[in-house]
Design a protein around this motif. Structure first.
Motif, mmCIF file in Angstrom:
data_model
loop_
_atom_site.group_PDB
_atom_site.id
_atom_site.type_symbol
_atom_site.label_atom_id
_atom_site.label_comp_id
_atom_site.label_asym_id
_atom_site.label_seq_id
_atom_site.Cartn_x
_atom_site.Cartn_y
_atom_site.Cartn_z
ATOM 1 N N ASP A 11 74.455 -38.474 27.800
ATOM 2 C CA ASP A 11 73.915 -39.794 27.498
ATOM 3 C C ASP A 11 72.397 -39.837 27.716
ATOM 4 N N VAL A 12 71.674 -40.394 26.764
ATOM 5 C CA VAL A 12 70.205 -40.573 26.833
ATOM 6 C C VAL A 12 69.514 -39.528 27.725
ATOM 7 N N ILE A 13 69.857 -38.290 27.489
ATOM 8 C CA ILE A 13 69.479 -37.221 28.395
ATOM 9 C C ILE A 13 67.982 -36.907 28.319
ATOM 10 N N GLY A 14 67.318 -37.343 27.251
ATOM 11 C CA GLY A 14 65.873 -37.092 27.153
ATOM 12 C C GLY A 14 65.068 -37.955 28.100
ATOM 13 N N MET A 15 65.710 -38.935 28.735
ATOM 14 C CA MET A 15 64.960 -39.924 29.517
ATOM 15 C C MET A 15 64.979 -39.690 31.018
ATOM 16 N N SER A 38 79.744 -51.373 29.499
ATOM 17 C CA SER A 38 80.962 -50.739 28.968
ATOM 18 C C SER A 38 81.271 -49.382 29.601
ATOM 19 N N GLY A 39 80.898 -49.217 30.860
ATOM 20 C CA GLY A 39 81.213 -47.966 31.545
ATOM 21 C C GLY A 39 80.020 -47.026 31.645
ATOM 22 N N TYR A 40 78.937 -47.325 30.920
ATOM 23 C CA TYR A 40 77.725 -46.508 31.030
ATOM 24 C C TYR A 40 76.937 -46.886 32.296
ATOM 25 N N ASP A 41 77.557 -47.691 33.135
ATOM 26 C CA ASP A 41 77.010 -48.042 34.444
ATOM 27 C C ASP A 41 78.042 -47.563 35.463
ATOM 28 N N ILE A 42 77.822 -46.365 35.962
ATOM 29 C CA ILE A 42 78.856 -45.685 36.758
ATOM 30 C C ILE A 42 78.645 -45.933 38.242
ATOM 31 N N GLU A 71 71.221 -53.764 35.884
ATOM 32 C CA GLU A 71 72.302 -53.211 36.718
ATOM 33 C C GLU A 71 72.413 -51.693 36.583
ATOM 34 N N GLN A 72 71.460 -51.075 35.879
ATOM 35 C CA GLN A 72 71.481 -49.614 35.681
ATOM 36 C C GLN A 72 70.167 -48.983 36.153
ATOM 37 N N PRO A 73 69.956 -48.918 37.487
ATOM 38 C CA PRO A 73 68.711 -48.302 37.983
ATOM 39 C C PRO A 73 68.605 -46.825 37.607
ATOM 40 N N ASP A 74 67.423 -46.407 37.202
ATOM 41 C CA ASP A 74 67.198 -44.994 36.836
ATOM 42 C C ASP A 74 67.131 -44.119 38.085
ATOM 43 N N LEU A 75 67.818 -43.007 38.044
ATOM 44 C CA LEU A 75 67.713 -42.024 39.120
ATOM 45 C C LEU A 75 66.326 -41.377 39.063
ATOM 46 N N MET A 126 83.580 -35.030 27.914
ATOM 47 C CA MET A 126 83.405 -36.382 28.437
ATOM 48 C C MET A 126 81.940 -36.779 28.494
ATOM 49 N N ASP A 127 81.728 -38.087 28.523
ATOM 50 C CA ASP A 127 80.377 -38.600 28.625
ATOM 51 C C ASP A 127 79.831 -38.276 30.005
ATOM 52 N N LEU A 128 78.610 -37.775 30.043
ATOM 53 C CA LEU A 128 77.931 -37.516 31.298
ATOM 54 C C LEU A 128 76.676 -38.400 31.285
ATOM 55 N N VAL A 129 76.680 -39.394 32.155
ATOM 56 C CA VAL A 129 75.621 -40.414 32.142
ATOM 57 C C VAL A 129 74.736 -40.175 33.350
ATOM 58 N N LEU A 130 73.672 -39.426 33.162
ATOM 59 C CA LEU A 130 72.886 -38.977 34.316
ATOM 60 C C LEU A 130 71.549 -39.688 34.470
ATOM 61 N N ASN A 131 71.111 -40.425 33.475
ATOM 62 C CA ASN A 131 69.798 -41.061 33.591
ATOM 63 C C ASN A 131 69.780 -42.148 34.660
#
Ligand code: GLC
Ligand code: MG
Length: 543
Positions: free
Chosen positions: A242-246, A102-106, A209-213, A138-143
């Motif tokens: 988003d899930v910033i602790g991870m 739903s967009g959390y895969d940038i 489809e969401q590899p961790d940086l 805005m959502d910042l999805v950095l994990n």
């Protein structure tokens, strides 16, 4: 059921009962509340006095008939949000995405999802919001990124390319430095996916489809801080992280390990270069957000209080306030001074408040009353103010049930679209929509508007002192809120029967005027006697 729910609604609202004799508020001093609101919301700590509203752009308002909500559509609805009493909006991800989550895969951190519009339309939205004194975070999805992001395409090519270490690679589907991630993927059974081209496995905390940086690469730290700068330069008012602790993993702990805290402090420094910008954390430990708040000024401005927000269904289900008392006692005791609680009763990740309340509007309202009167900043999830019913169609995953299009009226496209909605509307759409609820004084929408009006301009709600009152019973939850100018008691009957509770707290005052709900409060020098009707709640001004 509907009839009973409506009666309950009526009982919650002042003035629609008649049988109940609490006098209208005695004359307490008032201020020019709209002027106060303007001043509070203009200061650097505006976020402590604001009400936020979470928007799923895809489901809010379509402007071009393709059935997909877009930025232009949202812009055309800003006046609705103003009228509702909202001061800031949080946009779920609006960047380009293959849409596996739903967009959390940038797939591009500096673009706009073409389904939603263009960068120019985003800039127009920001300008239109700011013109109305509405802030936009805005959502910042950095994990993680999407596996379609150019960074990942490069990283997966071979083991020697310049971005080879931008993601977390391993020869085996495990990693000694990454133990807890291996044990606990959020989606699916394994957190490791074999990439045939590179001949190695990559780590993904969420969908494959969401590899961790890999934040252990300094280049990743720099690149992601630049993402934040890019949007701050555009003028956004901050981020929901988003899930910033991870971000960093270790052998034994994956939530907010020291390396992640250091990164957050760097991010905070970047944000602090821009006056008045804020960041709110999505904590991964659902029952303890305090670690995200640092010393009160070096990490997040706010963190979501999921101990209440995601668990309120249980205390209301068991008609026992203990869980609510405990979670607020914990936040009061553990949050550093200067930090702000971010209070929710729902989000795009959990069931609709309507479902959590099992269709009982009084439960939803009693939960919202606590959210809106406890110390902190409320975040309302779009549609919550309508008691939006869940949907049944699933396109991305089962969370779509709580992500159905907004309902503006009773027409075929419900004012959302002139075409076919991308996701089917939720249940009872002809009855529970903005138009119908605007016209009904006992609707959920009227309830929200009344409470947001009561918050407006009153600094006490965001920053005033809060005490959980001893009510002598687990059946009644009550809060005392006070600042230099005024004081309130907010009280909720957790049960389906009328209740009387003794508040053993001297100094509450000598006179109480009810400003919302129904019930009575009589104050004495030793405390007060509080009576609440079945399923009832009330707010009293006591000073
Ligand atoms: C956060 C989001 C959720 C998403 C996940 C992975 O928890 O709220 O919707 O699936 O992160 O990005
Ligand atoms: Mg559209």
């Amino acid at each position: 059921m509907r009839h009973a729910a409506l009666l309950g609604l009526c009982a919650m609202l002042a003035g629609c009962g008649g049988e109940d004799a609490q006098p209208e508020p005695e004359t307490f001093p008032e201020k020019d509340w709209p002027a106060e609101a303007e001043a509070l919301l203009a200061g650097d700590d505006w976020y402590r006095h604001a009400v936020f509203y979470e928007v799923y752009v895809r489901s809010f308002q379509d402007s071009d008939g393709d059935g997909i909500g877009d930025l232009k559509g949202l812009t055309s609805r800003l006046d609705y949000l103003k009228e509702l009493g909202v001061d800031a909006i949080w946009l779920m991800p609006i960047m380009p995405t293959p849409f596996k989550d739903s967009g959390y895969d940038i797939s591009d951190y500096q673009g706009i999802n073409p389904d939603y519009g263009s960068m120019a339309e985003f800039e127009a939205l920001l300008a239109a919001a700011h013109e109305r004194k509405l802030r936009v975070i805005m959502d910042l999805v950095l994990n993680h990124t999407s596996d379609q992001h150019a960074w990942f395409s490069e990283s997966r090519k071979d083991k020697t390319n310049p971005k080879a270490d931008w993601y977390v690679w391993s020869d085996t589907p495990s990693d000694p430095n990454n133990g807890c991630g291996t044990a606990n993927p959020t989606f699916g059974d394994s957190a490791w996916q074999l990439d045939p081209a590179r001949g190695q496995y990559y780590f993904h905390r969420f969908y494959p489809e969401q590899p961790d940086l890999n934040y252990r690469s300094p280049a990743v730290v720099d690149a992601t801080l630049d993402v934040a700068r890019f949007w701050l330069d555009k003028g956004v008012d901050g981020f929901r992280c988003d899930v910033i602790g991870m971000l960093y993993e270790s052998a034994t702990e994956c939530d907010l390990i020291p390396e992640t805290r250091d990164y957050v402090k760097k991010l905070r420094k970047v944000v602090d270069e821009y006056p008045g910008r804020v960041m709110v954390a999505e904590p991964s430990k659902l029952t303890d957000a305090s670690g995200y708040l640092g010393n009160g000024s070096d990490m997040f401005h706010m963190a979501f209080h999921f101990g209440y927000g995601y668990f309120w269904g249980f205390p209301f289900g068991s008609q026992n306030a203990t869980g609510i008392v405990e979670t607020f006692q914990k936040s009061l005791a553990s949050y550093p001074s200067g930090a702000q609680d971010a209070l929710v009763i729902g989000s795009h990740d959990v069931q609709r408040a309507f479902s959590v309340a099992q269709g009982d509007d009084t439960k939803h309202q009693r939960a919202a009353l606590i959210q809106l009167t406890a110390q902190g900043t409320p975040f309302v999830y779009y549609g919550e103010e309508l008691a939006l019913r869940p949907g049944s169609q699933q396109i991305v995953d089962q969370r779509d049930k709580a992500r159905t299009p907004m309902l503006w009226d009773a027409s075929a496209g419900h004012g959302f679209t002139t075409g076919k909605p991308w996701l089917a509307f939720g249940a009872e759409a002809e009855l529970f929509n903005v138009e119908a609820e605007q016209a009904a004084p006992d609707s959920m929408l009227s309830f929200y508007k009344a409470l947001l009006t009561l918050r407006r301009g009153r600094a006490i709600w965001g920053t005033g002192q809060m005490e959980i009152l001893d009510t002598g019973t687990t059946s009644v939850f009550a809060l005392y809120r006070a600042d230099d100018f005024m004081a309130y008691v907010a009280a909720v009957n957790m049960t389906e029967e009328a209740r009387v509770a003794e508040l053993a707290r001297p100094g509450l005052g000598s006179r109480a005027g009810r400003v919302s709900g129904s019930g009575q409060l009589t104050l004495t020098s030793a405390g007060g006697t509080l009576s609440l009707p079945a399923n009832g709640a009330a707010i009293f001004r006591v000073r």
